[in-house]
Structure formats: structure tokens, C-alpha cells
Design a protein around this motif. Structure first.
Motif, PDB file in Angstrom:
ATOM      1  N   GLN B 149       0.837  -1.193   0.000  1.00 24.62           N
ATOM      2  CA  GLN B 149       0.000   0.000   0.000  1.00 24.62           C
ATOM      3  C   GLN B 149       0.873   1.245   0.000  1.00 24.62           C
ATOM      4  OE1 GLN B 149      -2.819   0.431   3.227  1.00 24.62           O
ATOM      5  NE2 GLN B 149      -3.994   1.905   2.041  1.00 24.62           N
ATOM      6  N   ILE B 150       0.527   2.227  -0.816  1.00 27.75           N
ATOM      7  CA  ILE B 150       1.292   3.467  -0.859  1.00 27.75           C
ATOM      8  C   ILE B 150       0.368   4.670  -0.674  1.00 27.75           C
ATOM      9  CG2 ILE B 150       3.172   2.606  -2.322  1.00 27.75           C
ATOM     10  CD1 ILE B 150       1.738   3.896  -4.743  1.00 27.75           C
ATOM     11  N   HIS B 151       0.960   5.799  -0.273  1.00 22.60           N
ATOM     12  CA  HIS B 151       0.269   7.086  -0.261  1.00 22.60           C
ATOM     13  C   HIS B 151       1.120   8.051  -1.066  1.00 22.60           C
ATOM     14  CE1 HIS B 151      -2.565   5.795   2.776  1.00 22.60           C
ATOM     15  NE2 HIS B 151      -1.571   5.375   3.537  1.00 22.60           N
ATOM     16  N   THR B 152       0.560   8.592  -2.122  1.00 24.55           N
ATOM     17  CA  THR B 152       1.338   9.505  -2.957  1.00 24.55           C
ATOM     18  C   THR B 152       0.749  10.906  -2.874  1.00 24.55           C
ATOM     19  OG1 THR B 152       0.053   9.081  -4.976  1.00 24.55           O
ATOM     20  CG2 THR B 152       1.878   7.581  -4.499  1.00 24.55           C
ATOM     21  N   PRO B 153       1.543  11.921  -3.224  1.00 24.17           N
ATOM     22  CA  PRO B 153       1.100  13.303  -3.013  1.00 24.17           C
ATOM     23  C   PRO B 153      -0.098  13.683  -3.859  1.00 24.17           C
ATOM     24  CG  PRO B 153       3.244  13.251  -4.116  1.00 24.17           C
ATOM     25  CD  PRO B 153       2.909  11.843  -3.767  1.00 24.17           C
ATOM     26  N   LYS B 154      -0.941  14.511  -3.299  1.00 19.41           N
ATOM     27  CA  LYS B 154      -2.102  15.021  -4.028  1.00 19.41           C
ATOM     28  C   LYS B 154      -1.849  16.441  -4.522  1.00 19.41           C
ATOM     29  CE  LYS B 154      -3.601  11.106  -3.216  1.00 19.41           C
ATOM     30  NZ  LYS B 154      -3.102  10.175  -4.261  1.00 19.41           N
ATOM     31  N   ILE B 155      -0.876  17.109  -3.927  1.00 19.08           N
ATOM     32  CA  ILE B 155      -0.474  18.412  -4.460  1.00 19.08           C
ATOM     33  C   ILE B 155       0.670  18.164  -5.424  1.00 19.08           C
ATOM     34  CG2 ILE B 155       0.422  20.710  -3.937  1.00 19.08           C
ATOM     35  CD1 ILE B 155      -0.704  20.504  -1.172  1.00 19.08           C
ATOM     36  N   ILE B 156       0.458  18.525  -6.689  1.00 17.31           N
ATOM     37  CA  ILE B 156       1.487  18.227  -7.680  1.00 17.31           C
ATOM     38  C   ILE B 156       1.862  19.474  -8.464  1.00 17.31           C
ATOM     39  CG2 ILE B 156       0.902  15.788  -7.880  1.00 17.31           C
ATOM     40  CD1 ILE B 156      -0.596  16.496 -10.450  1.00 17.31           C
ATOM     41  N   ASP B 157       3.036  19.384  -9.073  1.00 11.71           N
ATOM     42  CA  ASP B 157       3.643  20.564  -9.670  1.00 11.71           C
ATOM     43  C   ASP B 157       3.075  20.899 -11.034  1.00 11.71           C
ATOM     44  OD1 ASP B 157       5.545  22.655  -9.733  1.00 11.71           O
ATOM     45  OD2 ASP B 157       6.762  21.450 -11.077  1.00 11.71           O
ATOM     46  N   SER B 158       2.852  19.895 -11.853  1.00  7.71           N
ATOM     47  CA  SER B 158       2.489  20.203 -13.235  1.00  7.71           C
ATOM     48  C   SER B 158       1.217  19.487 -13.639  1.00  7.71           C
ATOM     49  CB  SER B 158       3.625  19.823 -14.173  1.00  7.71           C
ATOM     50  OG  SER B 158       3.948  18.473 -13.990  1.00  7.71           O
ATOM     51  N   SER B 159       0.505  20.108 -14.542  1.00  8.24           N
ATOM     52  CA  SER B 159      -0.771  19.558 -14.979  1.00  8.24           C
ATOM     53  C   SER B 159      -0.533  18.700 -16.206  1.00  8.24           C
ATOM     54  CB  SER B 159      -1.720  20.691 -15.307  1.00  8.24           C
ATOM     55  OG  SER B 159      -1.184  21.463 -16.359  1.00  8.24           O
ATOM     56  N   THR B 160       0.290  17.655 -16.024  1.00  4.83           N
ATOM     57  CA  THR B 160       0.688  16.832 -17.167  1.00  4.83           C
ATOM     58  C   THR B 160      -0.474  16.073 -17.795  1.00  4.83           C
ATOM     59  OG1 THR B 160       1.542  15.549 -15.349  1.00  4.83           O
ATOM     60  CG2 THR B 160       3.140  16.399 -16.879  1.00  4.83           C
ATOM     61  N   GLU B 161      -1.474  15.741 -16.971  1.00  2.98           N
ATOM     62  CA  GLU B 161      -2.590  14.956 -17.516  1.00  2.98           C
ATOM     63  C   GLU B 161      -3.801  15.837 -17.818  1.00  2.98           C
ATOM     64  OE1 GLU B 161      -3.950  10.789 -16.947  1.00  2.98           O
ATOM     65  OE2 GLU B 161      -2.905  11.047 -15.059  1.00  2.98           O
ATOM     66  N   GLY B 162      -3.715  16.664 -18.852  1.00  5.50           N
ATOM     67  CA  GLY B 162      -4.885  17.443 -19.246  1.00  5.50           C
ATOM     68  C   GLY B 162      -5.270  18.517 -18.257  1.00  5.50           C
ATOM     69  N   GLY B 163      -4.716  19.692 -18.386  1.00  3.73           N
ATOM     70  CA  GLY B 163      -4.816  20.731 -17.366  1.00  3.73           C
ATOM     71  C   GLY B 163      -6.198  21.286 -17.112  1.00  3.73           C
ATOM     72  N   SER B 164      -7.075  21.260 -18.078  1.00  8.88           N
ATOM     73  CA  SER B 164      -8.330  21.999 -17.943  1.00  8.88           C
ATOM     74  C   SER B 164      -9.210  21.479 -16.817  1.00  8.88           C
ATOM     75  CB  SER B 164      -9.095  21.962 -19.258  1.00  8.88           C
ATOM     76  OG  SER B 164      -9.610  20.666 -19.466  1.00  8.88           O
ATOM     77  N   GLU B 165      -9.104  20.195 -16.525  1.00 10.45           N
ATOM     78  CA  GLU B 165      -9.982  19.638 -15.501  1.00 10.45           C
ATOM     79  C   GLU B 165      -9.324  19.565 -14.132  1.00 10.45           C
ATOM     80  OE1 GLU B 165     -11.634  15.987 -16.810  1.00 10.45           O
ATOM     81  OE2 GLU B 165     -13.112  16.955 -18.091  1.00 10.45           O
ATOM     82  N   MET B 166      -8.305  20.370 -13.892  1.00 11.03           N
ATOM     83  CA  MET B 166      -7.607  20.294 -12.614  1.00 11.03           C
ATOM     84  C   MET B 166      -7.859  21.526 -11.756  1.00 11.03           C
ATOM     85  SD  MET B 166      -4.038  18.534 -13.773  1.00 11.03           S
ATOM     86  CE  MET B 166      -3.716  17.649 -12.254  1.00 11.03           C
ATOM     87  N   PHE B 167      -7.936  21.294 -10.462  1.00 16.19           N
ATOM     88  CA  PHE B 167      -8.048  22.400  -9.514  1.00 16.19           C
ATOM     89  C   PHE B 167      -6.650  22.949  -9.239  1.00 16.19           C
ATOM     90  CE2 PHE B 167     -11.791  19.794  -8.311  1.00 16.19           C
ATOM     91  CZ  PHE B 167     -12.772  20.731  -8.558  1.00 16.19           C
ATOM     92  N   THR B 168      -6.547  24.279  -9.159  1.00 19.73           N
ATOM     93  CA  THR B 168      -5.246  24.861  -8.850  1.00 19.73           C
ATOM     94  C   THR B 168      -5.140  25.174  -7.357  1.00 19.73           C
ATOM     95  OG1 THR B 168      -6.103  27.051  -9.386  1.00 19.73           O
ATOM     96  CG2 THR B 168      -4.950  25.887 -11.131  1.00 19.73           C
ATOM     97  N   VAL B 169      -3.928  25.014  -6.841  1.00 25.00           N
ATOM     98  CA  VAL B 169      -3.623  25.277  -5.439  1.00 25.00           C
ATOM     99  C   VAL B 169      -2.521  26.327  -5.377  1.00 25.00           C
ATOM    100  CG1 VAL B 169      -2.783  24.283  -3.268  1.00 25.00           C
ATOM    101  CG2 VAL B 169      -4.072  22.856  -4.875  1.00 25.00           C
ATOM    102  N   ASP B 170      -2.668  27.247  -4.463  1.00 31.16           N
ATOM    103  CA  ASP B 170      -1.586  28.202  -4.219  1.00 31.16           C
ATOM    104  C   ASP B 170      -0.629  27.554  -3.221  1.00 31.16           C
ATOM    105  OD1 ASP B 170       0.104  30.187  -3.419  1.00 31.16           O
ATOM    106  OD2 ASP B 170      -1.456  31.654  -2.974  1.00 31.16           O
TER     107      ASP B 170
END
Lengths: 428, 428
Positions: B149-170
Motif C-alpha cells: 500500500q502506498i500514499h502519494t502526493p495530491k499536491i502536484i507541480d504540473s498539470s501533465t494529464e490534461g490541465g483543464s480539468e484540474m483544480f489549482t492550489v496556491d
């Protein structure tokens, strides 16, 4: 032929086997060559011919079939004489640092930049096997006590719990936040009839300092229990959970704990002491002054050492924090003035838990919100549940990475996060 | 006296017991009064005097001690004659809608606005007991097959997988994103030596439409497996997992499944069909045209019905999606032109999974990124791992809420999310 794990091969010692993994080390001696193969479960020596060694680079993923023979000179006294070799992938570059020596000669920062390379070392992956089993123990114990697992939202509308340390999210044009903790939701779920809940999920803190013990994104092990007497029930529960987790780790992670020379005690009791007493001891015995209503990092360290020497305990519950220093939902003590039914748990010098009994009466909660100079209307999504019959309840949260770090005596919390996030780090 | 659960009381029928819960219904008849008590596990009839009934409002949390007696007119033929009653909390308002009748007379939106009230109904909480056990079955099966089992980050640097449907975080002043999936990280963890991994965690989609089947925040059950032959291994794995989950639900959630009149089959096989064949059948038999390289929602429904009638299966793997319609990391077929080693899983008319084999060769992956008109440098955090010996691998993800919804024949995915988030909803 089915592939077997190296661990299985070492146990069952078949005459012939198929193995799969990465080339961990190459010892080229001419006609006879030794290659160390590494898979998820361990390492083994392979004997290869000169021809087989051609094109074989460090870290190439391979499959081998061969005879399994004893060799007192090989690791674990067993080796495989490779008859059939297949390359499953290609290596395009040399490693950023060596991973097949006794230690890694690279700074932690460099290791984290190349996290997936560092993780190829069994002793680094072991941290996460242990972390997984901490989580498993936590979950198994709580399920056995009728707790329900929940998942609550991480995108939230208002920064009710201290806005400055929260990350903002653009939620369809609306300024929203990443949850610092599932505090409000887990309480609400007690009121929603689940009575007892736990959550294993991400929590976010926009920490403005880079320290050895803070992460911007971490895993919080959260518990909330309804129909309690007071915060004693909660401390008892946490003591029981930690005991269960430690036994579970001794059962499931012996190999991994051995890598860190860790022996975990079982059947331990955790002493309790009030904050005031702790502060007094620090001042009188160690001439260490504490901030008002809390212990600082140095105080936690010194006090933990004192507890270890006095009570032979790695853990200490510090209780009765003052009202002014605890969150708005904390239950005040009825008979002791100015203090709350709350506690911190300090483990080997580091706070790993904050917990306590919560206010369950709607009016009292609203009054308290006002006393804290906050606006009740900002809390309606949360306080509404309290209008309709909220039972006495309380809970706590354990930081998974902190607990992992302390169990293994790691020196930096980033080592206990698979892909850490901090003030400076958002990659990989 | 220790509190026992209503479920335990009904099984063990002690002469006397202590119960705790909420006042679910009040039937006031004068001197003798019937109160239905509800706890986490069930409901029971209490007999109370007129005096005891005073101050008792619907949904008050109470503790009662009393004699347990048989009564053929009571629910489950058992009732408690209350000797001792204690009010544990207060009710300050009347409920926004009644929750003690056969159904709730309120729209789903109103129920979601008052989620913690709706959840007090046993049949709504049952959805989440089932969801918890889906997760448990998923995890237990994979652990037994050596997955980590792994836990990977949910805050990521780049919108590599289709940016339009992503929420942005400051993120400390830097524009970052909430991860749409742990896709890249789970692949990287295969390469990091875990070989086989799974993750249970939040995923985020800034969906621009409010539909019955989309959430902005959901739980993704992710799997990634190294050292595979091809995508067949992945479909086989998913088939095995689903079989295990269904058996596990039959074992652990009989009561809850009965509430929804659901019987889950065991030992099923999932048929496979190529996308082209599926599209041809839809056109020829149902005069239904499909979009290029996919099925649309209506097509999935019609085709699922056809599969049920033809193969008697609720599930169907649709395979061989075209290169142009799959993500950049998808493994192309070597011998069949323009198609990939990928699949969707459709269950009762709804896609619940996308999966397949991934490209594991570094050069091929970089070339493919270029072919897709993307910039390799944006992917370095991910592709770097591939330089150092990546084995063949693949995986898939199941939307937990979608699977829950389809198992229980719910009509809106929000019913399967404890606190849903969508285009319009960020509260409670």
C-alpha cells in the motif's frame, strides 16, 4: 515456470527456479561472474557466464531460470546457476548515486530528488512496509471495536481552524481551502449515527518553516468516539491502539525492525501528568522555562527523557491544557478552573498526538465560538449537527509519518514520507 | 453495567441490559409509552412511563437500563422495560425532515444539505458500511498477493494529464494542482522496487458539468503491477479482485445488502470484447453510432444490456482503444495497428475502470510524449525513473463511489459519497 520471490526460494530451496528482479551488483571475474539479483523481497547471488554478462548493466530488470545450489560463500549460503536469462527492460543512464554499497553517499535532499532510486534499497523500502503495518494495525484494532472507517472532504469552504496555515484552492472560481484535519467532519459523523469513526487520510499544513518534524502534506490517523465519560476513555483507547500496533509490528515486520535494530515493547502503560506539573518539573529540575500553556520542542525532549528515567516509559500523556491554548471545540473542565479535558501524547521527545473531549452541547459550543471572537455563522456547516442531539464524545489524531519516524528513530520526517512535500519541495 | 449494542441484545437476550443511542420514534399513549431507540447497530422498542417521557424529544441521545422481555408485537419480538433513564445530550431544534418513516420526504439536495441527519437512517449509513467493506476486500486481496500500500502526493507541480480539468492550489505562492490520479506515482513506485502497489486515496476532477455520475472529489482504488506479460494479466487481476470483493461483501454485509435487495454473484468470469466489435454491434443491432475511439454514456448502457442478455454478465471488458484516445503512457499494440493494450471495464451500463499496460521503455516513452505534442521536460519527475531499468507493467483504477453506486443500483453518485463535492456543492 512460475516466477517465485527470492524470500520464498530461500525458504523452500527448490532445485530449479525462475526469479525476476533488478541487477543489484555485478562482480565480473572473467569466465565466472557473480551478479546480485534484487527483488521486492530480498537479494540472491546469481552465477553467470561471460556471454550472459554482456549488455547487462546495473539495475537492468531481468528474469532468470536456473539451478539452485548451496554455496557457503554466497549471501544466505545459496546461489543460482543461471541457465536462462531474459532482459525485461533497458537502462539508459548511470545511477545518480550508488545504491548497492553499505550506505548511500548522497545527502538526504539528493536522495529525495531521486526518491525512486533511493527506494530501491531494501532498508529504505522497509520504512514503508512498517508504515503500512502501522496503518493496518490501527485499522484492524478499531474495526474490532466497532469503529467505522470514513472518508471526509479535503476541499473545504471556510478556514475555520486558523486560516494562516491553510493552502487555498480555486474551486470553480471560489476561494476554498485544503483541510488541516478532518476534525469537524469526524465529530459530525459521530452525530450522524456512526458513533465511532476513524479516518486515514491526507491533511495539509502550509508550514512556514522547514523543520525536521513538519510536512506540508501528511497522513493523519484520526479517531472520534461517541458516548464517552470523559477524555480518560480517549486516552485509554489510544493506549490500547498503540499497544495493538506495536504487537502487530512485532508479528509482521520482524525483518524490517531488525534492519533498524528496533525492539518494540508490548503491554505498556502510558503515564499521565498535567501540563502544569510537567512545566513545574521542567523548571525545578532542569531550569527550563516553558511557554504559557504549552511545552516547546526542547521542553518535550527534556521532559521525555525525564519520564523515561522516572517511569521507564517512551510515552507520556500531558493533560489539562488551558482553555486559551486549545481549539474552540475543546471541552472545558467543570471543576478545575481554566483548563480543558484535553491531552497531548509525547513519544520519545516528540508530540505525536493532540486529543481530548469535545463540547457536545449546541449552546455551549456557540457561546464558546463567540468567546473566541469567531463568527458562529462560519461554523454552521458543523454546528448544525449539534442542534439535533449530540452525545458526549472525543477523539485524537496521530501523525502517521511522525509515529513512523519515532518508532524507527529516524532523524528527519521526510524519510518517513514516500514523496514528501514541504516549503521548498513539490517534486518529484 | 457495560453498555451493549442493540444487535448484541437481540442475539444474546440478557435479562437486563444497558443501552445507549438516540430517540428514533415516540409513541405516547398516556401511562404506557413506546419509544424506539436507535444505535449504530439497530433499533429496539423501549417501554416508558409518562414521567420518563417528559423532556424526551426525538433524537435525544440517551442511556437506559431495564428488563429485556419478549413481546410479539414489538420489532424483533423484544422490548425493554426502562427502569433507569439518562439524557446524554440536548435537542435544540426540530429536524429539517422526518427520518423515522418508511422513506424520507425530502429531495436528495436537501438530504445532502443536512447530510448528518439523513445519515441517521440505518439504510443510508448501510451504503457506507458496504463501501468500507469494498475497500477492505480490495486491500485484503491485494495484500495477499504481495502488493504494497502506498500514499502519494495530491499536491502536484504540473498539470501533465490534461490541465483543464484540474483544480489549482496556491502552494507557497506557486501555482500547483490537485492530482487527478496517482497514475505517475504508482508507476514510479513499481520502478522504485515495490513491484506491486495499490493506493486508496482522493482524486480530484474539476468537472464542468453536474451529472449523476461525476464527483469533483472521489476515492480512487488504484493498482499497478510490474513484471507482467501484457494487459491480460491486469484484466485477470481485476477480475480476481472483484470476485474477492463480492464474496467478501456477501460474508460481511448480508444485513446491508438485504436492505437494498441485492444478491451478489460469486465466481464470475468477465467477457472481453474489442472496442471495434462493440461499436459494430451497437451500430448493427441497435442503430447506435459511437464517437470515434470510444463509447458514449448511452452506448455503454445499451451495450451492457446486450452483454447481460448474451453472456449473462454484469461486467464487460472493452479492449483495444485507439492510440489517439488513450493517455500518452499507454502501451501501443505491436502487431495490431493504431490500437493500444488498454481496456475499460463497464459494469451495469457504467464505466468503472480504465486500465492497461504502460510503456516501460524510456526512449519509447519520450518519443510518445513528443508525438502527443507535449514537452518531455514537463514529465521529467516521472520519466527519470524510466532511465534506470523499468520492467513491463500495467494497472488500473476503480472509482470507489461508482462501484458502490452500481453494486447498490443507486441513481446518483452523490448517494455513495459521505460528504460529496461537485460543481455547486462545497458544503457541508
Amino acid at each position: 515456470m512460475e516466477r517465485i520471490y527470492i524470500e520464498t526460494l530461500l525458504k523452500e530451496k527448490p532445485q530449479k527456479a525462475k526469479l525476476t528482479g533488478w541487477v543489484h551488483r555485478i562482480n565480473s571475474l572473467g569466465q565466472v561472474n557473480f551478479v546480485i539479483l534484487r527483488d521486492k523481497t530480498g537479494v540472491i547471488q546469481l552465477v553467470m557466464t561471460k556471454e550472459q554478462l554482456e549488455n547487462l548493466k546495473l539495475e537492468t530488470p531481468i528474469t532468470v531460470i536456473g539451478k539452485v545450489v548451496e554455496n557457503p560463500k554466497a549471501i544466505n549460503n545459496i546461489e543460482m546457476q543461471v541457465e536462462d536469462l531474459n532482459l525485461l527492460g533497458k537502462v539508459y543512464d548511470s545511477l545518480p548515486f550508488e545504491i548497492n554499497k553499505k550506505t548511500i553517499q548522497a545527502k538526504l535532499e539528493t536522495q529525495l530528488d531521486n526518491r525512486t532510486i533511493a527506494l530501491r534499497r531494501p532498508n529504505i523500502r522497509a520504512i514503508f512496509k512498517i508504515q503500512q503495518e502501522i496503518e493496518e494495525g490501527f485499522k484492524t484494532y478499531l474495526k474490532s471495536k466497532n469503529f467505522s472507517q470514513i472518508h471526509t472532504p479535503k476541499i473545504i469552504d471556510s478556514s475555520t481552524e486558523g486560516g494562516s496555515e491553510m493552502f487555498t484552492v480555486d474551486y470553480y472560481g471560489r476561494r476554498s481551502f485544503l483541510a488541516q484535519s478532518p476534525q469537524f467532519y469526524k465529530q459530525m459523523m459521530v452525530g450522524a449515527g456512526f458513533e465511532r469513526v476513524f479516518e486515514i487520510g491526507h491533511a495539509y499544513r502550509a508550514e512556514l518553516h522547514n523543520t525536521w518534524r513538519h510536512l506540508s502534506e501528511y497522513i493523519s490517523l484520526d479517531v472520534e468516539m461517541g458516548f464517552i465519560e470523559n477524555e480518560e476513555d480517549i486516552m485509554k483507547l489510544e493506549e490500547d491502539i498503540l499497544n495493538y500496533i506495536f504487537s502487530h509490528l512485532n508479528k509482521t515486520c520482524k525483518k524490517e525492525l531488525d534492519m533498524f535494530n528496533i525492539t518494540l515493547e508490548e503491554n505498556f502503560k502510558i503515564p499521565r501528568i498535567s501540563l502544569k506539573e510537567a512545566q513545574d518539573i521542567l523548571l525545578e529540575k532542569f531550569n527550563k522555562r516553558s511557554p504559557i500553556g504549552n511545552l516547546d520542542a526542547e521542553g518535550e525532549k527534556i521532559f521525555s527523557k525525564y519520564v523515561k528515567e522516572t517511569y521507564n516509559s517512551d510515552f507520556i500523556f500531558v493533560t489539562e491544557y488551558p482553555i486559551s491554548k486549545r481549539p474552540v471545540y475543546t471541552m472545558p473542565h467543570e471543576s478545575k478552573k481554566e483548563v480543558t479535558r484535553s491531552f497531548d501524547l509525547i513519544y520519545k521527545g516528540l508530540e505525536i498526538t493532540t486529543g481530548g473531549q469535545r463540547i457536545h452541547d449546541y449552546k455551549m459550543l456557540i457561546e464558546n465560538i463567540k468567546k473566541f471572537d469567531m463568527k458562529p455563522e462560519n461554523f454552521e456547516f458543523y454546528t448544525d449537527t449539534f442542534k439535533y442531539g449530540m452525545p458526549p464524545h472525543g477523539g485524537f489524531a496521530i501523525g502517521l509519518e511522525r509515529l513512523t519516524m519515532q518508532i524507527l528513530n529516524l532523524t528527519n520526517i521526510r524519510e518517513a514520507s514516500l514523496i514528501p512535500r514541504d516549503l521548498k519541495r513539490i517534486k518529484p
